[in-house]
Scaffold this motif. Structure first.
Motif, short mmCIF file in Angstrom:
data_model
loop_
_atom_site.label_atom_id
_atom_site.label_comp_id
_atom_site.label_asym_id
_atom_site.label_seq_id
_atom_site.Cartn_x
_atom_site.Cartn_y
_atom_site.Cartn_z
N LEU A 217 6.19 6.53 -8.85
CA LEU A 217 5.26 5.85 -9.77
C LEU A 217 5.00 4.36 -9.08
O LEU A 217 4.36 3.64 -9.12
CB LEU A 217 5.69 5.62 -10.99
N VAL A 220 3.16 4.94 -6.05
CA VAL A 220 1.69 4.88 -6.52
C VAL A 220 1.13 3.80 -6.89
O VAL A 220 -0.02 3.24 -6.19
CB VAL A 220 1.42 5.69 -7.65
N HIS A 222 1.91 0.75 -5.54
CA HIS A 222 1.89 -0.08 -4.37
C HIS A 222 0.72 0.50 -3.61
O HIS A 222 -0.34 -0.29 -3.00
CB HIS A 222 3.25 0.01 -3.44
N VAL A 223 0.54 1.72 -3.53
CA VAL A 223 -0.60 2.31 -2.81
C VAL A 223 -1.92 1.85 -3.49
O VAL A 223 -3.21 1.60 -2.66
CB VAL A 223 -0.38 3.91 -2.51
N LEU A 224 -2.19 2.01 -4.75
CA LEU A 224 -3.39 1.43 -5.39
C LEU A 224 -3.44 0.29 -5.46
O LEU A 224 -4.59 -0.35 -5.77
CB LEU A 224 -3.22 2.14 -6.86
N ARG A 225 -2.24 -0.68 -5.14
CA ARG A 225 -2.18 -2.03 -5.20
C ARG A 225 -2.80 -2.79 -6.40
O ARG A 225 -3.63 -3.65 -6.55
CB ARG A 225 -3.29 -2.88 -4.04
N ALA B 56 1.52 4.01 5.45
CA ALA B 56 0.95 3.65 4.36
C ALA B 56 1.07 2.04 4.02
O ALA B 56 0.36 1.39 3.21
CB ALA B 56 1.46 4.53 3.47
N LEU B 58 4.35 1.21 2.94
CA LEU B 58 5.22 1.11 1.65
C LEU B 58 6.59 0.55 2.42
O LEU B 58 7.14 0.11 1.89
CB LEU B 58 5.55 2.50 1.44
N PRO B 76 0.38 -1.94 1.85
CA PRO B 76 -0.75 -1.02 1.58
C PRO B 76 -2.01 -1.59 1.39
O PRO B 76 -2.21 -2.76 1.44
CB PRO B 76 -0.09 -0.59 0.17
N GLY B 77 -2.99 -0.39 1.82
CA GLY B 77 -4.47 -1.13 1.57
C GLY B 77 -5.16 0.25 1.13
O GLY B 77 -4.84 1.16 1.11
N PRO B 78 -6.32 -0.31 0.53
CA PRO B 78 -7.45 0.80 0.01
C PRO B 78 -7.86 1.64 1.14
O PRO B 78 -8.04 2.63 1.04
CB PRO B 78 -8.43 0.07 -0.44
N MET B 82 -2.78 7.92 -0.13
CA MET B 82 -1.74 8.54 0.01
C MET B 82 -1.59 9.63 -0.99
O MET B 82 -1.99 9.46 -2.32
CB MET B 82 -0.41 7.98 -0.06
N PHE B 84 0.99 12.23 -2.56
CA PHE B 84 2.41 12.43 -2.59
C PHE B 84 2.86 13.92 -2.80
O PHE B 84 1.85 14.67 -3.41
CB PHE B 84 2.87 11.69 -3.64
N SER B 88 2.96 12.78 -8.50
CA SER B 88 2.90 11.51 -8.76
C SER B 88 1.87 10.92 -9.71
O SER B 88 1.22 9.79 -9.62
CB SER B 88 3.11 10.53 -7.72
N LEU B 89 1.30 11.80 -10.68
CA LEU B 89 0.45 11.35 -11.50
C LEU B 89 1.08 10.66 -12.61
O LEU B 89 2.25 10.91 -12.84
CB LEU B 89 -0.40 12.60 -12.06
N LEU B 90 0.40 9.59 -13.19
CA LEU B 90 1.05 9.02 -14.49
C LEU B 90 0.93 9.96 -15.51
O LEU B 90 -0.33 10.31 -16.08
CB LEU B 90 0.26 7.93 -14.75
N LEU B 101 -7.84 5.02 -12.79
CA LEU B 101 -6.89 3.93 -12.59
C LEU B 101 -7.31 3.46 -11.10
O LEU B 101 -7.33 2.24 -10.98
CB LEU B 101 -5.40 4.32 -12.70
N ALA B 102 -7.13 4.53 -10.00
CA ALA B 102 -7.31 4.20 -8.67
C ALA B 102 -9.02 3.33 -8.41
O ALA B 102 -9.08 2.21 -7.84
CB ALA B 102 -7.41 5.20 -7.84
N THR B 105 -9.30 -0.24 -9.80
CA THR B 105 -8.56 -1.15 -8.91
C THR B 105 -9.18 -1.51 -7.65
O THR B 105 -9.59 -2.75 -7.22
CB THR B 105 -7.02 -0.80 -8.75
N ARG B 152 -7.65 11.41 -6.59
CA ARG B 152 -7.23 10.18 -6.74
C ARG B 152 -7.47 9.45 -5.56
O ARG B 152 -7.56 8.19 -5.22
CB ARG B 152 -6.05 9.91 -7.37
N MET B 156 -10.45 6.63 -3.48
CA MET B 156 -10.36 5.21 -3.00
C MET B 156 -11.21 5.06 -1.69
O MET B 156 -11.15 3.97 -1.22
CB MET B 156 -8.94 5.01 -2.55
#
Ligand SMILES: Nc1ncnc2c1ncn2[C@@H]1O[C@H](COP(=O)(O)OP(=O)(O)O)[C@@H](O)[C@H]1O
Ligand SMILES: [Mg+2]
Lengths: 324, 291
Positions: A217, A220, A222-225, B56, B58, B76-78, B82, B84, B88-90, B101-102, B105, B152, B156
């Motif tokens: 998470l 995530v 970080h990647v979504l910033r 990525a 990271l 990291p940048g838009p 990535m 996963f 890695s969903l919330l 969410l993505a 942002t 997701r 982006m």
């Protein structure tokens, strides 16, 4: 063979097991306790007579209810008389200055319960409001954590009885009461002592919950910033909610225990004072009344925990997790 | 014609450990063209994820670096999304909210609320998840979760899509469906894609180029293999072709002859292949049904 099978099926069936463990076993447990109590209590003789059994304790409870009702009757009668007196005065002379006085009767057992509940909630909620943000920041920042950790570890084990004199001194030095002040000094003393004692579990659990945010998470995020604030709101807080509630429930349990002790020691109104007064009274009914208080204190503590559990269920996103 | 989109040059990666630094990667070099699909394949633990994480942003490479569109990657940048391995969903958000969410942002101030909603729904449709917008991750299957993860990432609007063993945790049938979806999406959007996989068939089916990594520590790019098959590819038709089997053979030879680990590894992998063959037959039936 076939009978054995049927028997086995009955004893293996989930429903039966659940019914048994959830309802029958607890009742049996309580019954055994009551029987042992009523059997053993009369054998212990104190200066105030034998220890009361469940029956006597229950009759003391009824007596306390009666006292409460009487006191309420007296109160309403008092206000009625005052009103009549004042209206007569006004009828004679419309310019007359009328005084309304408050009823100054003794707080009953149930008044004391209410006072205690209000005090514990005040101290606990204030502690939660302070502790959760501190825990979050400590969980997010290793530096803050390192700075806070020794303080938390040292203050956590301090007994409420040690805090009480300090709190009392500080409150009487800084809080100037007038007749129409918002809070009584005694209320502040108890609430702040409760706060100081129940701050720590919530801070620690929240910090642990925050550091437990999974690497996935975090990636995530970080990647979504995500911005810092969004990160905290959308990822950190929901991840930490179970641990925050674990802390809050520990804190509330401690708060309730601390409050009773603080009320006993400092003679602040509440259930603790009720117990102490009865102890000082030393009448033949005192032990029974104290026991009523003990049972009530236990039940309220249990109910407070159940309320927290209810909120935890409400807020928790993971409905599958079993909450105890 | 095609120009270089992404360039990995002389990348070393040292991880700090109690016994001093551990060199996971040494001198990794790779050029990826715009719109190309590159698979990275290699034995478990050789450093595939590390490469992807460096792209990525990271991880920061110890030496060397990544250049994207002529600019060095520093975080990291838009433009690099990535997917996963474990979705890695919330877990506390619905599928829609996870994508939202993505989108919120990335497109803050650029898209209106209504536009954002359309965009989220559009991406969910791309991955065939528009029927379960408001389900939470624990209410949908593993494959569906992975689809939402892909939505997701796609939402982006990335130039480069990074996929780290995206289908590794799925059963073969679901995997086949998701592979089809990914091929479809790439045909539509033309993103540059880098995918880590340990599935040889998957690599051959999806890739323009397969990058084979040597075993760690200090892993690097061992060989690269062009997969010369026209797109769009149909898994059944392709799997009977000569090029497919040549490529498959090449990759297997690299993995097990030149960089094979132990015999036992080889044996378990062989079993996996057998399963794959069976599953191809299954998916053929499914395809027939659909057709
Ligand atoms: N954060 C880390 N700290 C220390 N060692 C790591 C870290 N991440 C990966 N490694 C090591 O680097 C090597 C490559 O890991 P990874 O890239 O995850 O392999 P894989 O090819 O299976 O994706 C492994 O030996 C792993 O133990
Ligand atoms: Mg990996």
């Amino acid at each position: 063979m076939s009978i054995q099978n049927i028997e086995q099926r009955i004893f293996n069936s989930e429903d039966f097991k659940n019914f048994f463990t959830e309802l029958v076993t607890p009742i049996i447990g309580v019954l055994i306790f009551l029987i042992l109590w009523s059997f053993l209590a009369p054998k212990v003789v104190t200066s105030l007579g034998a220890i009361p059994g469940p029956k006597q304790v229950y009759s003391q409870f009824l007596a306390l209810v009666d006292e409460h009702k009487n006191e309420r009757h007296k109160e309403t009668a008092f206000y009625k008389r005052q009103e009549i007196r004042n209206s007569k005065k006004l009828a004679k002379n419309p310019e007359a200055i009328i005084k309304t006085r408050k009823y100054a009767g003794n707080p009953t057992f149930f008044d004391q319960i209410l006072t205690s509940i209000i005090t514990v909630m005040a101290g606990f909620l204030l502690a939660a409001i302070i502790a959760i943000p501190i825990g979050i920041v400590a969980g997010l920042s290793k530096t803050v954590y390192a700075a806070l950790n020794p303080l938390v570890q040292i203050f956590k084990p301090v007994s409420p009885l040690a805090w009480l004199p300090i709190v009392t001194m500080i409150v009487s030095a800084t809080y100037v009461t007038s007749d129409d002040a918002w809070f009584d000094k005694s209320f502040l003393n108890s609430a702040i002592t409760v706060l100081l004692c129940c701050l720590w579990p919530t801070i620690i659990s929240t910090a642990v919950g925050v550091t437990n945010v999974t690497k996935d998470l975090q990636n995530v995020s970080h990647v979504l910033r995500l911005s810092w604030w969004t990160h905290v709101r959308k990822i950190v807080l929901p991840s930490a909610i179970p641990m925050i509630f674990t802390g809050l429930r520990l804190s509330l349990g401690i708060a309730w225990m601390v409050l009773i002790a603080a009320e006993m020691l400092s003679q602040n109104p509440g259930l603790g004072k009720f117990v102490w007064d009865e102890f000082q009274n030393g009448s033949s009914n005192s032990l029974g009344r104290i026991m009523v208080a003990v049972v009530v204190i236990g039940i309220i503590g249990f109910l407070l925990d159940q309320i927290m559990l209810f909120f935890q269920r409400k807020v928790s996103w993971d409905k599958t997790v079993s909450l105890r | 014609m095609n120009n270089i989109h992404l360039e990995i040059t002389g990348v070393n990666m040292d991880f700090p450990t109690p016994n001093g630094p551990f060199r996971a990667l040494e001198d990794v070099n790779l050029k990826v063209l715009k719109g190309e699909f590159v698979s990275i394949i290699g034995h478990s633990g050789c450093g595939k994820s590390t490469v992807l994480n460096i792209v990525a942003g990271l991880y920061q490479a110890t030496a060397g670096g990544v250049i994207l569109n002529g600019k060095e990657v520093i975080g990291p940048g838009p433009e690099r999304a990535m997917v996963f391995q474990n979705h890695s969903l919330l877990p506390w958000l619905t599928a829609y909210e996870n994508v939202e969410l993505a989108v919120k942002t990335i497109f803050k101030g650029k898209k209106s609320k209504a536009e954002m909603k359309d965009w989220i729904e559009h991406n969910m449709k791309l991955v065939h998840m528009d029927h379960a917008l408001h389900k939470r991750p624990d209410e949908i299957s593993g494959g569906m979760k992975q689809r939402v993860g892909i939505a997701r990432a796609l939402a982006m609007e990335p130039e480069v899509l990074l996929l780290d063993e995206p289908f590794g945790a799925l059963d073969a049938l679901t995997r086949a469906h998701l592979q089809d979806s990914v091929m479809e999406i790439q045909a539509d959007l033309g993103n540059t894609m880098m995918m880590v996989t340990h599935d040889v068939d998957e690599a051959v089916l999806l890739s323009d180029r397969i990058v084979m990594m040597t075993n760690g520590p200090a892993a690097c790019v061992g060989e690269t293999l062009h997969v010369d098959m026209p797109k769009p590819r149909d898994r059944i038709a392709v799997s009977e072709g000569k090029e497919y089997n040549n490529c498959r053979h090449e990759v297997l030879r690299f993995l097990y002859e030149r960089h094979g680990k132990k015999v036992e590894v080889l044996e378990t992998k062989e079993e996996g292949q057998k399963n794959d063959v069976v599953n191809f037959k299954q998916s053929k039936q499914i395809n027939n049904k659909v057709a």
